[in-house]
Design a protein around this motif. Structure first.
Motif, PDB file in Angstrom:
ATOM      1  N   LYS A   7     -61.470  11.952  15.071  1.00 40.66           N
ATOM      2  CA  LYS A   7     -62.398  12.692  15.926  1.00 40.66           C
ATOM      3  C   LYS A   7     -62.941  13.916  15.177  1.00 40.66           C
ATOM      4  O   LYS A   7     -62.182  14.663  14.572  1.00 40.66           O
ATOM      5  CB  LYS A   7     -61.684  13.129  17.200  1.00 40.66           C
ATOM      6  N   GLY A 199     -64.937  20.852  25.633  1.00 40.47           N
ATOM      7  CA  GLY A 199     -63.913  20.587  24.625  1.00 40.47           C
ATOM      8  C   GLY A 199     -63.273  19.218  24.791  1.00 40.47           C
ATOM      9  O   GLY A 199     -62.297  18.886  24.118  1.00 40.47           O
ATOM     10  N   ASP A 202     -61.621  15.877  22.266  1.00 39.99           N
ATOM     11  CA  ASP A 202     -60.236  15.652  21.821  1.00 39.99           C
ATOM     12  C   ASP A 202     -59.536  14.710  22.803  1.00 39.99           C
ATOM     13  O   ASP A 202     -58.748  13.842  22.404  1.00 39.99           O
ATOM     14  CB  ASP A 202     -59.437  16.965  21.787  1.00 39.99           C
TER      15      ASP A 202
HETATM   16 MG    MG Z   1     -63.046  21.293  20.278  1.00 39.18          MG
END
Ligand code: MG
Ligand code: ASP
Length: 440
Positions: A7, A199, A202
């Motif tokens: 990632k 975010g 992830d």
């Molecule tokens: Mg991040």
């Protein structure tokens, strides 16, 4: 599956050069890889800014943001591709994308439209990279995250759905070297475009890794792994080469920005190691997160800002059974999670990181006793093997903090953490002292 998930965050794909670098990194091992990409850095923020204008019924403002963003992408395309064929093909794709984004400025705007807008960041970055890989002659395929990433009615990922749909897609598309997908974006239980919150890429990586039962989930960022202290505040921090899942979860939650806290749980339950790697320095060891626990070791320190401490004192109520439940229910009814808690016979102190309902919470707590509030606080969290049978560890952490006024201490809640609540203005000194005493 004998494969790795890799990632890459927004900075790692933040320019044409960075994208080329990522393409080199994922193809270099010559083995199949499943690659999850964020939007180019700044894009998600820009799309949210445009959406905010639209909520405020300001289509001009939104158009300005969208047009400025489009200009940047036109430049990226010029730099990314070497052949006219791919320049033209991708330019047309970008033109359509930005026409689509502008179409939202003309109609009614709700959170439903916002989520569709915000999803385009990852859709654009993954299309750019897959086109680049094709131009380079790599056998790569883009699997649309909206076809397999799904959340349920509680907005939690639906692992069974994800596994079933992703496995089907993989069987239908055998023999590619690189499988690409968008991080962050998904569909919800009603089939609408949604996302896994800021975010969240992830989290995508971890969910995909678990669904495909891969060997390893790699999170590539721009630092060489999780550091033993905040490198922006403390000099000479070092990368921690190995962390237990629990230690990593504590650090991610309490401030180490490199790994999103939600990412740890799925990998932990499936027993799949997570490796944090540095895009700028791929040969650096990074941090391996797995089930191993280094006995009797302090691993790292992290800090979380914007904390408010709330104390409630009540001479007659506190010993009564059910008092804490009443207090917690007040926080729950205002959807405000509690981070730290300390109790005595006559008072209880709690910390929260979200002040939006503070006034109401305090008003309700006043029914049960005298309430005081300290804002501008910060949680300093020391992580490692802190099982209570290990002697002397809390003493060392306290020794490091001896010159700093401490509002609350929490130890024994988990086997991996001791937390101190201090004033934000003492944060720097606290982090420095802890590094000096624990890691010298
Ligand atoms: Mg991040
Ligand atoms: N692009 C999304 C964000 O900026 C998701 C991610 O990068 O993880 O929050």
């Amino acid at each position: 599956m004998r494969m790795k998930v890799m990632k890459f965050g927004g900075t790692s794909v933040g320019s044409a050069d960075r994208m080329k670098h990522v393409a080199a990194l994922i193809t270099a091992p010559g083995e199949p890889a499943f690659v999850v990409l964020s939007a180019m850095s700044g894009t998600t923020n820009a799309l949210i800014e445009a959406a905010d204008y639209l909520y405020k019924r300001n289509p001009e403002g939104a158009n300005e943001v969208i047009n400025a963003l489009e200009k940047k992408y036109i430049q990226h395309i010029e730099e990314l591709y070497s052949t006219n064929e791919y320049k033209e093909k991708t330019s047309e794709f970008i033109r359509n994308e930005f026409e689509y984004l502008r179409s939202f400025t003309k109609d009614l705007f709700t959170s439903f439209e916002e989520k569709q807008m915000v999803a385009q960041g990852e859709i654009i970055s993954t299309n750019m990279v897959v086109n680049y890989l094709h131009e380079q002659g790599t056998r790569a395929i883009l699997l649309n995250a909206l076809d397999f990433m799904r959340t349920d009615k509680n907005s939690e990922p639906d692992p069974a759905y994800i596994r079933q749909h992703l496995t089907t897609l993989m069987t239908e598309n055998k023999g590619y070297q690189i499988y690409l997908t968008q991080g962050f974006i998904c569909r919800n239980a009603y089939g609408e475009v949604d996302n896994l919150l800021r975010g969240g890429s992830d989290y995508t990586a971890s969910l995909v890794g678990v669904a495909l039962n891969v060997e390893e989930i790699q999170i590539w960022t721009d630092i060489d792994g999780m550091h033993n202290n905040d490198p922006r505040i403390v000099d000479h921090t070092e990368a921690v080469h190995q962390l237990n899942f629990e230690e990593a979860a504590e650090l991610a939650y309490f401030g180490a920005k490199i790994l999103h806290p939600t990412c740890v749980q799925p990998a932990k339950y499936a027993g799949i190691p997570v490796r944090l790697k540095n895009t700028m320095d791929p040969d650096a060891e990074g941090t391996l997160v797995d089930n191993h626990l280094s006995h009797g070791k302090f691993k790292a320190v992290a800090a979380k800002d914007n904390i408010t401490a709330i104390q409630i004192r009540s001479s007659h109520m506190l010993l009564a059974a059910g008092f804490l439940r009443k207090v917690f229910e007040i926080f729950e009814s205002y959807q405000t999670p509690i981070d730290m808690i300390a109790t005595s016979e006559v008072a209880v102190s709690m910390s929260i990181d979200n002040n939006s309902r503070l006034a109401e919470i305090v008003d309700e707590l006043k029914k049960y006793g005298t309430v005081t509030v300290d804002s501008g606080m910060c949680i300093i969290c020391v992580v490692g093997d802190l099982h209570w049978s290990n002697k002397g560890f809390e003493t060392r952490a306290l020794e490091a903090m001896k010159d700093i006024p401490v509002r609350m201490i929490s130890y024994g809640g988990s086997n991996y953490n001791i937390s101190f609540l201090v004033k934000e203005s003492d944060k720097k000194q606290a982090l420095q002292c802890l590094s000096r005493v624990l890691f010298k």
